[in-house]
Design a protein around this motif. Structure first.
Motif, PDB file in Angstrom:
ATOM      1  N   HIS A   1      -9.269  -5.258   8.692  1.00  0.00           N
ATOM      2  CA  HIS A   1      -8.785  -6.322   9.572  1.00  0.00           C
ATOM      3  C   HIS A   1      -8.381  -7.555   8.767  1.00  0.00           C
ATOM      4  O   HIS A   1      -7.334  -8.163   9.019  1.00  0.00           O
ATOM      5  N   VAL A   2      -9.172  -7.911   7.772  1.00  0.00           N
ATOM      6  CA  VAL A   2      -8.851  -9.062   6.920  1.00  0.00           C
ATOM      7  C   VAL A   2      -7.561  -8.793   6.137  1.00  0.00           C
ATOM      8  O   VAL A   2      -6.674  -9.650   6.057  1.00  0.00           O
ATOM      9  N   LEU A   3      -7.440  -7.589   5.561  1.00  0.00           N
ATOM     10  CA  LEU A   3      -6.233  -7.234   4.802  1.00  0.00           C
ATOM     11  C   LEU A   3      -4.994  -7.236   5.697  1.00  0.00           C
ATOM     12  O   LEU A   3      -3.936  -7.728   5.315  1.00  0.00           O
ATOM     13  N   GLU A   4      -5.121  -6.684   6.909  1.00  0.00           N
ATOM     14  CA  GLU A   4      -3.988  -6.587   7.833  1.00  0.00           C
ATOM     15  C   GLU A   4      -3.579  -7.949   8.378  1.00  0.00           C
ATOM     16  O   GLU A   4      -2.409  -8.169   8.687  1.00  0.00           O
ATOM     17  N   THR A   5      -4.530  -8.871   8.469  1.00  0.00           N
ATOM     18  CA  THR A   5      -4.210 -10.231   8.906  1.00  0.00           C
ATOM     19  C   THR A   5      -3.415 -10.965   7.827  1.00  0.00           C
ATOM     20  O   THR A   5      -2.474 -11.692   8.119  1.00  0.00           O
ATOM     21  N   ALA A   6      -3.783 -10.746   6.573  1.00  0.00           N
ATOM     22  CA  ALA A   6      -3.105 -11.406   5.450  1.00  0.00           C
ATOM     23  C   ALA A   6      -1.727 -10.812   5.174  1.00  0.00           C
ATOM     24  O   ALA A   6      -0.823 -11.511   4.724  1.00  0.00           O
ATOM     25  N   SER A   7      -1.568  -9.515   5.425  1.00  0.00           N
ATOM     26  CA  SER A   7      -0.313  -8.834   5.127  1.00  0.00           C
ATOM     27  C   SER A   7      -0.115  -7.712   6.145  1.00  0.00           C
ATOM     28  O   SER A   7      -0.778  -6.679   6.045  1.00  0.00           O
ATOM     29  N   PRO A   8       0.752  -7.918   7.137  1.00  0.00           N
ATOM     30  CA  PRO A   8       0.945  -6.882   8.159  1.00  0.00           C
ATOM     31  C   PRO A   8       1.235  -5.513   7.529  1.00  0.00           C
ATOM     32  O   PRO A   8       1.977  -5.403   6.561  1.00  0.00           O
ATOM     33  N   VAL A   9       0.592  -4.487   8.076  1.00  0.00           N
ATOM     34  CA  VAL A   9       0.687  -3.137   7.535  1.00  0.00           C
ATOM     35  C   VAL A   9       1.224  -2.190   8.601  1.00  0.00           C
ATOM     36  O   VAL A   9       0.718  -2.173   9.723  1.00  0.00           O
ATOM     37  N   ALA A  10       2.243  -1.412   8.248  1.00  0.00           N
ATOM     38  CA  ALA A  10       2.751  -0.361   9.128  1.00  0.00           C
ATOM     39  C   ALA A  10       2.134   0.959   8.688  1.00  0.00           C
ATOM     40  O   ALA A  10       2.221   1.330   7.517  1.00  0.00           O
ATOM     41  N   TYR A  11       1.494   1.646   9.612  1.00  0.00           N
ATOM     42  CA  TYR A  11       0.854   2.924   9.299  1.00  0.00           C
ATOM     43  C   TYR A  11       1.785   4.081   9.658  1.00  0.00           C
ATOM     44  O   TYR A  11       2.452   4.059  10.685  1.00  0.00           O
ATOM     45  N   VAL A  12       1.797   5.092   8.795  1.00  0.00           N
ATOM     46  CA  VAL A  12       2.619   6.283   8.983  1.00  0.00           C
ATOM     47  C   VAL A  12       1.686   7.487   9.034  1.00  0.00           C
ATOM     48  O   VAL A  12       0.777   7.607   8.205  1.00  0.00           O
ATOM     49  N   ASP A  13       1.899   8.372  10.013  1.00  0.00           N
ATOM     50  CA  ASP A  13       1.109   9.598  10.115  1.00  0.00           C
ATOM     51  C   ASP A  13       1.575  10.595   9.065  1.00  0.00           C
ATOM     52  O   ASP A  13       2.783  10.819   8.905  1.00  0.00           O
ATOM     53  N   TYR A  14       0.620  11.223   8.367  1.00  0.00           N
ATOM     54  CA  TYR A  14       0.940  12.212   7.336  1.00  0.00           C
ATOM     55  C   TYR A  14       0.233  13.529   7.617  1.00  0.00           C
ATOM     56  O   TYR A  14      -0.990  13.552   7.784  1.00  0.00           O
ATOM     57  N   GLU A  15       0.996  14.611   7.628  1.00  0.00           N
ATOM     58  CA  GLU A  15       0.410  15.948   7.564  1.00  0.00           C
ATOM     59  C   GLU A  15      -0.149  16.100   6.154  1.00  0.00           C
ATOM     60  O   GLU A  15       0.313  15.464   5.206  1.00  0.00           O
ATOM     61  N   ARG A  16      -1.137  16.956   5.988  1.00  0.00           N
ATOM     62  CA  ARG A  16      -1.810  17.111   4.700  1.00  0.00           C
ATOM     63  C   ARG A  16      -0.857  17.374   3.524  1.00  0.00           C
ATOM     64  O   ARG A  16      -0.936  16.673   2.504  1.00  0.00           O
TER      65      ARG A  16
END
Length: 192
Positions: free
Chosen positions: A103-118
């Motif tokens: 949460h602290v990291l995402e507040t400082a720098s917005p992060v877009a998450y991508v779903d990955y198959e193995r």
């Protein structure tokens, strides 16, 4: 590389025990995707780093959630990348860490998450570790037939795991020769 039970109470270094939240930093030595006759059992990617003293440390990264698959929910890992630059590498070693909170990291720098198959995540990690000249990671210390860290992901409650630990997240950062770095954050289905 078979799974082994941890050895409770064994001290790894002065002041460190199994289960401690730690920070490790060093140079990449080797990496491998887990293999198994049963593809559904494959859920790890290992990176071994040298920390300058003592034995190498293995970083165990989750590439698939077997618990989510068993519960009938999305087993893919969600990966966010925080880019940065560097001028001086961190000090190599293994030390106790106080806290890492997405949460602290995402507040400082917005992060877009991508779903990955193995398989796609294994390719991404192979590309990162092949390019990296230095790696640091945060996670939970374990001792089996080797010393390593695991739980290198968000520790918030997920679709299949109800426990909710705030401030015990794990992550990995790759340092590249061109002065850039990338921190990878890993989340399971349902984690905020």
């Amino acid at each position: 590389m078979p799974h082994r039970r941890k050895q409770p109470g064994r001290r790894i270094s002065v002041g460190l025990n199994n289960g401690d939240l730690v920070h490790v930093a060093g140079t990449p030595i080797a990496f491998a995707a887990e293999i198994d006759r049963v593809p559904a059992n494959i859920d790890h990617f290992w990176i071994t780093i040298g920390i300058g003293t003592g034995e190498p440390i293995r970083i165990a990264l989750s590439t698939h959630s077997r618990q989510n698959a068993a519960a009938g929910v999305d087993p893919r890992m969600r990966v966010g990348i925080i880019p940065s630059t560097w001028q001086k590498l961190p000090v190599a070693g293994l030390v106790k860490s106080t806290c890492l909170d997405y949460h602290v990291l995402e507040t400082a720098s917005p992060v877009a998450y991508v779903d990955y198959e193995r398989p796609a995540l294994e390719r991404l990690l192979t590309e990162k570790v092949t390019r990296a000249i230095f790696i640091e990671a945060w996670g939970e210390l374990y001792v089996r037939t080797h010393v390593g860290i695991h739980q290198v992901h968000s520790m918030r409650a997920s679709c299949s795991v109800p426990r909710d630990y705030i401030g015990r997240d794990g992550a990995i950062r790759f340092y590249f020769p061109d002065g850039t770095a990338e921190m990878l954050l890993f989340k399971y289905c349902g984690q905020p």
